[in-house]
Design an enzyme around this catalytic site. Structure first.
Site, PDB file in Angstrom:
ATOM      1  N   ASP A  69       0.832  -1.195   0.000  1.00  0.00           N
ATOM      2  CA  ASP A  69       0.000   0.000   0.000  1.00  0.00           C
ATOM      3  C   ASP A  69       0.869   1.248   0.000  1.00  0.00           C
ATOM      4  OD1 ASP A  69      -2.310   1.510   0.127  1.00  0.00           O
ATOM      5  OD2 ASP A  69      -2.679   1.134   2.247  1.00  0.00           O
ATOM      6  N   LYS A 100      -0.411  -0.708  -4.211  1.00  0.00           N
ATOM      7  CA  LYS A 100      -1.840  -0.409  -4.183  1.00  0.00           C
ATOM      8  C   LYS A 100      -1.988   1.077  -3.942  1.00  0.00           C
ATOM      9  CE  LYS A 100      -4.590  -0.974  -0.680  1.00  0.00           C
ATOM     10  NZ  LYS A 100      -5.121   0.396  -0.545  1.00  0.00           N
ATOM     11  N   GLU A 116      -4.890   4.232  -3.532  1.00  0.00           N
ATOM     12  CA  GLU A 116      -6.270   4.664  -3.358  1.00  0.00           C
ATOM     13  C   GLU A 116      -6.607   5.744  -4.372  1.00  0.00           C
ATOM     14  OE1 GLU A 116      -6.882   5.963   0.667  1.00  0.00           O
ATOM     15  OE2 GLU A 116      -6.387   4.004   1.495  1.00  0.00           O
ATOM     16  N   GLU A 171     -13.999  -1.047  -1.295  1.00  0.00           N
ATOM     17  CA  GLU A 171     -14.133  -1.025   0.159  1.00  0.00           C
ATOM     18  C   GLU A 171     -15.388  -0.289   0.603  1.00  0.00           C
ATOM     19  OE1 GLU A 171     -11.683  -0.122   4.278  1.00  0.00           O
ATOM     20  OE2 GLU A 171     -10.645   0.090   2.366  1.00  0.00           O
TER      21      GLU A 171
END
Length: 152
Positions: free
Chosen positions: A31, A61, A63, A126
């Protein structure tokens, strides 16, 4: 913006390197912490390159959806595989109004599609209701991973 549980890039690299040493067959995706990809695509590439080089991971990863598509594309263009992440985004949770289920289907679909179109090889969904997550999964050609979601 203040993120209460923020970790530094060095902390992420330290812990991910330990994971990278331990795994034998798993795909390791790290992340990208706040603000390692929000400043500019150039800084995102430099930070992601550090992650890949120093951790034995295979991907990062990131966002964000439509607002981060250019950065995802820049990372992929630099040869760094990216997993997208839409819906609730813990790194900017306070900006998004707190921890809550995300129900704006049009925005969620657009964000997931933008991540895929920018080159993400998969997308985390999510805190998205199962009906919207199913719609997104049907529209995308890349795998989706649902976390923290369910019935409406």
């Amino acid at each position: 913006m203040f993120v209460a549980d923020a970790v530094t890039l060095d902390q992420i690299i330290y812990h991910a390197e330990i994971v990278g040493r331990a795994v034998q067959r798993a795909l390791v995706i790290v992340d990208m912490p706040f603000p390692t990809f929000q400043i500019s695509p150039t800084s995102a590439i430099a930070n992601a390159a550090r992650i890949i080089q120093e951790t034995r991971s295979q991907a990062v990863k990131q966002e964000g959806g439509t607002e981060q598509a250019a950065t995802i594309a820049a990372l992929v263009g630099a040869g760094i595989p990216v997993m997208g992440h839409v819906g609730l985004r813990p790194q900017t949770v306070h900006q998004m109004g707190g921890y809550k289920v995300h129900r704006d289907a049009a925005k969620l679909v657009a964000d997931a599609q933008a991540a895929q179109d920018a080159g993400a090889f998969a997308v985390v969904l999510e805190c998205i209701p199962s009906d919207i997550a199913a719609e997104i999964s049907q529209r995308l050609t890349v795998p989706t991973i649902g976390i923290g979601a369910g019935k409406g």
